[in-house]
Design a protein around this motif. Structure first.
Motif, PDB file in Angstrom:
ATOM      1  N   MET A   1       3.914   3.328  17.502  1.00 16.20           N
ATOM      2  CA  MET A   1       3.252   2.128  16.996  1.00 16.20           C
ATOM      3  C   MET A   1       3.906   1.703  15.677  1.00 16.20           C
ATOM      4  SD  MET A   1      -0.763   1.680  15.903  1.00 16.20           S
ATOM      5  CE  MET A   1      -1.236   0.356  14.793  1.00 16.20           C
ATOM      6  N   ASN A   2       4.216   0.433  15.559  1.00 16.34           N
ATOM      7  CA  ASN A   2       4.830  -0.094  14.342  1.00 16.34           C
ATOM      8  C   ASN A   2       3.801  -0.272  13.234  1.00 16.34           C
ATOM      9  OD1 ASN A   2       7.394  -0.305  15.544  1.00 16.34           O
ATOM     10  ND2 ASN A   2       6.861  -2.288  16.444  1.00 16.34           N
ATOM     11  N   ILE A   3       4.258  -0.181  11.997  1.00 16.84           N
ATOM     12  CA  ILE A   3       3.386  -0.405  10.858  1.00 16.84           C
ATOM     13  C   ILE A   3       3.077  -1.899  10.764  1.00 16.84           C
ATOM     14  CG2 ILE A   3       3.110  -0.115   8.374  1.00 16.84           C
ATOM     15  CD1 ILE A   3       3.316   2.488  10.023  1.00 16.84           C
ATOM     16  N   THR A   4       1.806  -2.239  10.743  1.00 16.61           N
ATOM     17  CA  THR A   4       1.392  -3.645  10.711  1.00 16.61           C
ATOM     18  C   THR A   4       1.174  -4.107   9.269  1.00 16.61           C
ATOM     19  OG1 THR A   4      -0.980  -3.136  10.789  1.00 16.61           O
ATOM     20  CG2 THR A   4       0.194  -3.270  12.909  1.00 16.61           C
ATOM     21  N   PRO A   5       1.190  -5.422   9.046  1.00 12.18           N
ATOM     22  CA  PRO A   5       0.881  -5.941   7.699  1.00 12.18           C
ATOM     23  C   PRO A   5      -0.491  -5.491   7.202  1.00 12.18           C
ATOM     24  CG  PRO A   5       1.879  -7.651   9.052  1.00 12.18           C
ATOM     25  CD  PRO A   5       1.630  -6.495   9.967  1.00 12.18           C
ATOM     26  N   LYS A   6      -1.438  -5.347   8.128  1.00 13.14           N
ATOM     27  CA  LYS A   6      -2.777  -4.900   7.739  1.00 13.14           C
ATOM     28  C   LYS A   6      -2.747  -3.458   7.243  1.00 13.14           C
ATOM     29  CE  LYS A   6      -7.563  -5.320   9.349  1.00 13.14           C
ATOM     30  NZ  LYS A   6      -8.429  -5.764  10.469  1.00 13.14           N
ATOM     31  N   MET A   7      -1.931  -2.618   7.874  1.00 11.33           N
ATOM     32  CA  MET A   7      -1.776  -1.238   7.428  1.00 11.33           C
ATOM     33  C   MET A   7      -1.120  -1.190   6.052  1.00 11.33           C
ATOM     34  SD  MET A   7      -0.650   0.494  11.072  1.00 11.33           S
ATOM     35  CE  MET A   7      -0.447   2.173  10.492  1.00 11.33           C
ATOM     36  N   GLU A   8      -0.128  -2.029   5.838  1.00 12.65           N
ATOM     37  CA  GLU A   8       0.539  -2.082   4.533  1.00 12.65           C
ATOM     38  C   GLU A   8      -0.447  -2.489   3.445  1.00 12.65           C
ATOM     39  OE1 GLU A   8       3.783  -4.744   5.112  1.00 12.65           O
ATOM     40  OE2 GLU A   8       5.075  -3.242   6.084  1.00 12.65           O
ATOM     41  N   LYS A   9      -1.307  -3.452   3.756  1.00 11.04           N
ATOM     42  CA  LYS A   9      -2.316  -3.896   2.799  1.00 11.04           C
ATOM     43  C   LYS A   9      -3.307  -2.774   2.501  1.00 11.04           C
ATOM     44  CE  LYS A   9      -5.832  -7.467   2.077  1.00 11.04           C
ATOM     45  NZ  LYS A   9      -6.484  -8.699   2.645  1.00 11.04           N
ATOM     46  N   ALA A  10      -3.735  -2.078   3.555  1.00 13.20           N
ATOM     47  CA  ALA A  10      -4.693  -0.986   3.392  1.00 13.20           C
ATOM     48  C   ALA A  10      -4.113   0.138   2.543  1.00 13.20           C
ATOM     49  CB  ALA A  10      -5.115  -0.454   4.764  1.00 13.20           C
ATOM     50  N   MET A  11      -2.871   0.478   2.801  1.00 11.05           N
ATOM     51  CA  MET A  11      -2.221   1.550   2.053  1.00 11.05           C
ATOM     52  C   MET A  11      -2.059   1.166   0.587  1.00 11.05           C
ATOM     53  SD  MET A  11      -1.214   4.604   2.577  1.00 11.05           S
ATOM     54  CE  MET A  11      -0.226   5.904   1.834  1.00 11.05           C
ATOM     55  N   LYS A  12      -1.745  -0.084   0.332  1.00 12.22           N
ATOM     56  CA  LYS A  12      -1.589  -0.545  -1.044  1.00 12.22           C
ATOM     57  C   LYS A  12      -2.912  -0.442  -1.796  1.00 12.22           C
ATOM     58  CE  LYS A  12       0.056  -4.461  -3.801  1.00 12.22           C
ATOM     59  NZ  LYS A  12       0.627  -5.845  -3.758  1.00 12.22           N
ATOM     60  N   ILE A  13      -4.001  -0.810  -1.143  1.00 16.01           N
ATOM     61  CA  ILE A  13      -5.337  -0.720  -1.758  1.00 16.01           C
ATOM     62  C   ILE A  13      -5.683   0.731  -2.052  1.00 16.01           C
ATOM     63  CG2 ILE A  13      -7.812  -1.007  -1.298  1.00 16.01           C
ATOM     64  CD1 ILE A  13      -7.062  -3.553   0.272  1.00 16.01           C
ATOM     65  N   LYS A  14      -5.380   1.601  -1.107  1.00 14.10           N
ATOM     66  CA  LYS A  14      -5.676   3.024  -1.298  1.00 14.10           C
ATOM     67  C   LYS A  14      -4.891   3.584  -2.476  1.00 14.10           C
ATOM     68  CE  LYS A  14      -4.922   7.581  -0.465  1.00 14.10           C
ATOM     69  NZ  LYS A  14      -3.799   8.403  -0.928  1.00 14.10           N
ATOM     70  N   ASN A  15      -3.611   3.275  -2.549  1.00 14.20           N
ATOM     71  CA  ASN A  15      -2.768   3.796  -3.634  1.00 14.20           C
ATOM     72  C   ASN A  15      -3.209   3.252  -4.993  1.00 14.20           C
ATOM     73  OD1 ASN A  15      -1.193   5.382  -1.982  1.00 14.20           O
ATOM     74  ND2 ASN A  15       0.396   3.833  -1.688  1.00 14.20           N
ATOM     75  N   THR A  16      -3.645   1.998  -5.001  1.00 16.68           N
ATOM     76  CA  THR A  16      -4.113   1.394  -6.252  1.00 16.68           C
ATOM     77  C   THR A  16      -5.360   2.096  -6.777  1.00 16.68           C
ATOM     78  OG1 THR A  16      -3.207  -0.773  -5.671  1.00 16.68           O
ATOM     79  CG2 THR A  16      -4.965  -0.729  -7.320  1.00 16.68           C
ATOM     80  N   ASN A  17      -6.274   2.428  -5.883  1.00 17.52           N
ATOM     81  CA  ASN A  17      -7.566   2.976  -6.293  1.00 17.52           C
ATOM     82  C   ASN A  17      -7.640   4.501  -6.304  1.00 17.52           C
ATOM     83  OD1 ASN A  17      -9.003   0.461  -6.703  1.00 17.52           O
ATOM     84  ND2 ASN A  17      -8.896   0.188  -4.502  1.00 17.52           N
TER      85      ASN A  17
END
Length: 288
Positions: A1-17
């Motif tokens: 499964m390819n990494i989706t833009p939604k996954m990239e957004k979710a990961m960014k939020i997780k790393n930020t917080n």
């Protein structure tokens, strides 16, 4: 499964917080005990009492703690015909465990308010399954309850102790139905932590021949949770399919921004190392 833009957004939020960290839970120090033995009145479509057989009957817990290093308990059991887990019948034992210094996590199900208030005096946290889709409730649990019944009990528990909502992805025979509604509800008053589990097609149940939910759909649900619950600790719980499915899911879950994975696959550990994540290992139930 390819990494989706939604996954990239979710990961960014997780790393930020939460930073570039991941917890791996190996809950060997939590003993799961059943207050009803292997009996359950509901014979649910996804379980049919199967998972109660893996728990220690409450009357036998003393022999178990002599041979294991136990620091906490998961108090559970089968449901009554009303959908509650009658652990309050053993309130004196629960009180004793608390007085002895053990941490206590509990399944209460759709317990009445008075019983919740009585038993939660001794409970550190409640793991509460939220199910909002009425068709799912009827098909899986065989009870005439609805979304409002679950919200009422959840809110009652929140008033007296900490509660970690649990969401089973694909509960209705592998279909996604009601999960997004639950996330939307939780986003209005964000919990400290939430645990996701995934339907396991289990032998000798009505759902033994269904397929677990599609991985892309599971990932979308996890991402939706991370985006809408940016400061909530998101766990991927122990109840999820094994084998190839788990290997792929665990690796993808990291990319969806989860905080903790229970009993992670080697794929998840390798992914975390490859991403230079800080890995912390814990030894208790994921919500403790």
């Amino acid at each position: 499964m390819n990494i989706t833009p939604k996954m990239e957004k979710a990961m960014k939020i997780k790393n930020t917080n939460f930073g570039n960290e991941i917890q791996f839970s190996y809950p060997n120090e939590t003993l799961a005990i059943s207050t009803t033995g292997d009996n359950c009145n509901l014979s649910c479509a996804h379980c049919n009492g199967h998972y109660l057989k893996n728990m220690t009957p409450i009357n036998d817990y003393k022999s178990k703690i002599k041979t294991k290093n136990i620091s906490s308990f998961l108090l559970s059991g089968g449901c009554s015909f009303e959908g509650d887990v009658p652990i309050n019948r053993n309130i004196e034992t629960i009180k004793k465990l608390k007085e002895e210094g053990y941490k206590l996590n509990a399944h209460l199900g759709l317990m009445d308010k008075k019983s919740i208030e009585d038993v939660c005096k001794y409970i550190d946290i409640v793991s509460f399954d939220l199910v909002f889709d009425k068709e799912t409730i009827k098909e899986v649990y065989k009870i005439d309850k609805n979304k409002e019944d679950y919200i009422k009990v959840y809110e009652t528990i929140r008033e007296v102790t900490e509660v970690a909502p649990h969401i089973c992805i694909g509960l209705k025979g592998g279909q996604i139905k009601g999960e997004y509604d639950i996330i939307n509800y939780l986003s209005q008053s964000r919990p400290k932590k939430v645990t996701f589990i995934v339907l396991i097609p289990t032998k000798n149940t009505e759902y033994e021949n269904v397929s677990p939910p599609d991985l892309e759909k599971v990932c979308d649900v996890l991402c939706e949770a991370r985006i809408n619950l940016p400061n909530t600790e998101i766990n991927l719980g122990c109840m999820r399919p094994r084998g190839k499915y788990r290997k792929e899911l665990d690796e993808l879950a990291i990319m969806c921004g989860v905080n903790k994975i229970v009993l992670p696959s080697n794929n998840a550990k390798a992914k975390a190392i490859d991403m230079n994540m800080t890995i912390e290992e814990t030894k208790e139930c994921c919500v403790l």
